[in-house]
Design an enzyme around this catalytic site. Sequence first.
Site, PDB file in Angstrom:
ATOM      1  N   ASP A  24       0.811  -1.211   0.000  1.00  0.00           N
ATOM      2  CA  ASP A  24       0.000   0.000   0.000  1.00  0.00           C
ATOM      3  C   ASP A  24       0.846   1.263   0.000  1.00  0.00           C
ATOM      4  OD1 ASP A  24      -2.072  -1.753   0.061  1.00  0.00           O
ATOM      5  OD2 ASP A  24      -2.935  -1.070   1.951  1.00  0.00           O
ATOM      6  N   ARG A 106       0.552   6.103  17.128  1.00  0.00           N
ATOM      7  CA  ARG A 106       0.347   7.111  16.087  1.00  0.00           C
ATOM      8  C   ARG A 106       0.923   8.489  16.423  1.00  0.00           C
ATOM      9  NH1 ARG A 106       0.518   2.902  13.486  1.00  0.00           N
ATOM     10  NH2 ARG A 106      -1.371   2.005  12.615  1.00  0.00           N
ATOM     11  N   ASP A 135      -7.205   5.766  12.466  1.00  0.00           N
ATOM     12  CA  ASP A 135      -5.825   6.207  12.323  1.00  0.00           C
ATOM     13  C   ASP A 135      -5.691   7.512  11.552  1.00  0.00           C
ATOM     14  OD1 ASP A 135      -4.585   4.338  13.861  1.00  0.00           O
ATOM     15  OD2 ASP A 135      -4.108   2.973  12.219  1.00  0.00           O
ATOM     16  N   SER A 189      -6.361  -7.486   7.941  1.00  0.00           N
ATOM     17  CA  SER A 189      -5.392  -6.405   8.044  1.00  0.00           C
ATOM     18  C   SER A 189      -4.668  -6.485   9.381  1.00  0.00           C
ATOM     19  CB  SER A 189      -6.117  -5.056   7.924  1.00  0.00           C
ATOM     20  OG  SER A 189      -5.229  -3.990   8.168  1.00  0.00           O
TER      21      SER A 189
END
Length: 414
Positions: A24, A106, A135, A189
């Site tokens: 990705d 994050r 996210d 995922s």
Amino acid sequence: MAAKAAGKTQGVKKVVLAYSGGLDTSIILKWLQETYGCEVVTFTADLGQGEELEPARQKALLLGIKPENIFIEDLREEFVREYVFPMFRANALYEGVYLLGTSIARPLIAKKQIEIAQKMGADAVCHGATGKGNDQVRFELGYYALEPGIKIIAPWREWEFKSREDLIAFAETHQIPVAKDKRGEAPFSVDANLLHSSSEGKVLEDPNEEPPPYVYMRTIAPEEAPDRATVITIGFKKGDAVSLNGKAMSPATLLAALNDLGRDNAIGRVDLVENRFVGMKSRGVYETPGGTILLAAHRAIESLTLDRGAAHLKDDLMPRYAELVYNGFWFSPEREMLQALVDKSQENVEGEVRLKLYKGNVIVIGRKSDKSLYSNTLVTFEDDQGAYDQKDAKGFIKLNALRLRTLEMRRRKS
């Protein structure tokens, strides 16, 4: 397949991309070059995800990134010391279950991206989060908090790709290597770091279906765990774990060791349906072996060293703290205010906790501290030698019952 960007961020000259080296983000890298015609700087963070990061450098070079524009940083110690441990001082659990493993990573990634953008004179940053998840919010709140004027590119909200087949076709057109296990639909995922791994999507989308065994990567099944318990001792100083079985360790080294112990004893699996900040419910499978042990140990040492009022106030505020972390407000003033309160409470939270690890269970079997508030003299059922006058309880109870008696008397009159 054509891919056009939204006009509001056109004119970008240099962008810092959060880059894993996977399919990705490699597609995003090439898409940025084509769509924006800008210079791309890649940033890859080692947060203890357990993957070799050098291939990310080689892949970035293959895609035309200058060597001086490739940043790979080992952030494991900073991650645990400055983010994980402060959060664990608060005993933070989102919706009573989730140990916030993805959420807490994050803000650090966002912080480093902004630092690199400032160093390299970049006018934009880019992430690979989808438009349906949390996210995107966490990254972008971090960006804006640290650099209010930064431009943000979020490809999943801009490009025209609709499926993984579209992404693979784009990759093949641009000679981007595609791993064989990435062809077709991925089974689920995965996001991982030193604190946890999370799995979502595909085979996990039906919350009534048990996760297939291959979903679990950080822990063995309870049925496969040893028939004999493992006993460990964790030492604490000012609320942070500092030693394991009497051996002093750095934050990241200690958490990694707890992960190994948790893995081997089937500890830390959570299957939950959570409420995303963006509004939808999602089902996730999380594995937090070391963190699960650490939380139990921390609460045990607090039970010995924290005053009742302080402990109860912390428990009252914990859901608010956890929600701020989950929603991406790490750099907000309210989180920092709560952190100051939490850290103040930890000044005397030190000592040792002994735990038994057995088939998915973390069992506290002992705790001791030089700062203990526990008094054998006060609680004993034997002779306390006058330390506590039981007759005092009568007045204490009557005063606390006063309003209850008054309410009942009023009820009887009416």
